[in-house]
Enzyme design. Structure first.
Site, PDB file in Angstrom:
ATOM      1  N   TYR A 189       0.628  -1.138   0.110  1.00 47.96           N
ATOM      2  CA  TYR A 189      -0.034   0.195   0.172  1.00 47.96           C
ATOM      3  C   TYR A 189       0.704   1.216  -0.025  1.00 47.96           C
ATOM      4  CZ  TYR A 189       0.924   0.144   4.884  1.00 47.96           C
ATOM      5  OH  TYR A 189       1.265   0.002   6.267  1.00 47.96           O
ATOM      6  N   SER A 244       7.313   6.698  -5.385  1.00 54.71           N
ATOM      7  CA  SER A 244       5.794   7.097  -5.280  1.00 54.71           C
ATOM      8  C   SER A 244       5.284   8.109  -6.566  1.00 54.71           C
ATOM      9  CB  SER A 244       5.831   8.020  -4.163  1.00 54.71           C
ATOM     10  OG  SER A 244       4.218   8.506  -3.913  1.00 54.71           O
ATOM     11  N   HIS A 252       3.299  10.196  -6.361  1.00 57.25           N
ATOM     12  CA  HIS A 252       3.098  11.372  -5.619  1.00 57.25           C
ATOM     13  C   HIS A 252       4.270  12.463  -5.747  1.00 57.25           C
ATOM     14  CE1 HIS A 252      -0.902  11.295  -3.859  1.00 57.25           C
ATOM     15  NE2 HIS A 252      -0.558   9.776  -3.397  1.00 57.25           N
ATOM     16  N   ASP A 299      -4.775  12.499  -4.071  1.00 56.84           N
ATOM     17  CA  ASP A 299      -5.486  11.654  -3.244  1.00 56.84           C
ATOM     18  C   ASP A 299      -6.808  12.580  -2.930  1.00 56.84           C
ATOM     19  OD1 ASP A 299      -3.643   9.647  -3.156  1.00 56.84           O
ATOM     20  OD2 ASP A 299      -2.838  10.053  -1.451  1.00 56.84           O
ATOM     21  N   GLU A 307      -7.214   1.484  -4.544  1.00 56.69           N
ATOM     22  CA  GLU A 307      -7.352   2.846  -4.008  1.00 56.69           C
ATOM     23  C   GLU A 307      -8.300   3.576  -4.766  1.00 56.69           C
ATOM     24  OE1 GLU A 307      -3.640   4.786  -3.537  1.00 56.69           O
ATOM     25  OE2 GLU A 307      -2.744   3.064  -2.326  1.00 56.69           O
ATOM     26  N   HIS A 331      -6.778   7.562  -5.097  1.00 53.48           N
ATOM     27  CA  HIS A 331      -5.822   7.917  -5.855  1.00 53.48           C
ATOM     28  C   HIS A 331      -6.034   8.263  -7.395  1.00 53.48           C
ATOM     29  CE1 HIS A 331      -1.246   7.861  -6.023  1.00 53.48           C
ATOM     30  NE2 HIS A 331      -1.416   7.847  -7.333  1.00 53.48           N
TER      31      HIS A 331
HETATM   32 ZN    ZN Z   1      -1.902   8.373  -3.456  1.00 52.37          ZN
END
Ligand code: ZN
Length: 238
Positions: free
Chosen positions: A145, A152, A154, A161, A210, A213
């Site tokens: 996760y 990442s 991100h 998110d 997710e 996301h």
């Molecule tokens: Zn995320």
């Protein structure tokens, strides 16, 4: 061709105002090159030319190139197999932020509240997060996760998110069946966002489902959404 045109639209609108003159000149030269490739329908040059353009933009956000960023169709790939240099720090994408604001405004008109509770994360920010998860759950569980630092999505500044009005459900599976999650799944592509880790695709994306996301890809989002594929499947990368 249209895929490349869509991504080109996003790349050529990148804000270059804080670039040095040399950096800007390099990007402008690559924009001109890409425009010529599209105009002349030089299909065999599309892939390398758009990736060079993307790389020339990202060069501004790095001080070192010890790890090469992976691009396909001009889109940056960040996953367990494709990581980024620790120095790559683009910040939150301005284009993605504008698109999110428009999406949130339209959702609000339908009585829904969208919150982008986590967007850009630096390498060091991801490192402390990952270290904390490993300490709590062990590395094997954490890897399902969470991303290792440098890997990442991100860190690209393009991952958002998104949660609803109930902050207790942010980044939780309890968000999955909320009105906001369903609205996002059906509408986010219209604003350039794709659901990055859909259900049943853990073996492809490397991540559990997710529902919160989203990845900004610009105009090509509709094509990817219509294909029903994950980003990895669509771009044919692992
Ligand atoms: Zn995320």
């Amino acid at each position: 061709m249209t895929d490349y045109q869509d991504v080109f639209n996003m790349l050529k609108n990148h804000d270059l105002s804080d670039f040095t003159a040399d950096e800007e000149a390099a990007v402008q030269a690559n924009i001109a090159k890409m425009q010529a490739v599209l105009d002349n329908k030089q299909v065999d040059l599309l892939e390398t030319t758009i990736n060079e353009l993307a790389a020339s933009i990202d060069a501004h956000y790095m001080v070192e190139n010890d790890v090469a960023i992976t691009y396909k169709k001009g889109l940056i790939i960040a996953n367990k197999n494709n990581c980024m240099p620790s120095s790559y720090a683009p910040g939150e994408s301005a284009q993605a932020a504008v698109a999110f604001s428009q999406m949130a405004a339209d959702a609000a008109n339908e009585g829904l509240s969208l919150n982008d509770f986590s967007t850009y994360r630096s390498y060091s920010g991801q490192k402390s997060l990952y270290d904390r998860y490993v300490a709590a759950d062990g590395q094997e569980a954490a890897d399902r996760y969470s991303s290792r630092p440098g890997c990442s999505e991100h860190q690209t500044g393009l991952a958002f998110d998104i949660g609803g009005s109930n902050s207790a459900a942010w980044a939780e599976t309890t968000f999955d069946d909320t009105e906001e999650a369903i609205w996002l799944a059906n509408n986010a592509y219209k604003y350039g966002f794709i659901l990055r880790y859909p259900p049943g695709k853990e073996s492809v994306t490397g991540y559990m489902y997710e529902s919160w996301h989203y990845r900004y890809v610009g105009d090509i989002a509709k094509t990817i959404y219509d294909s029903g594929k994950t980003l990895e499947e669509y771009l044919e990368v692992e």
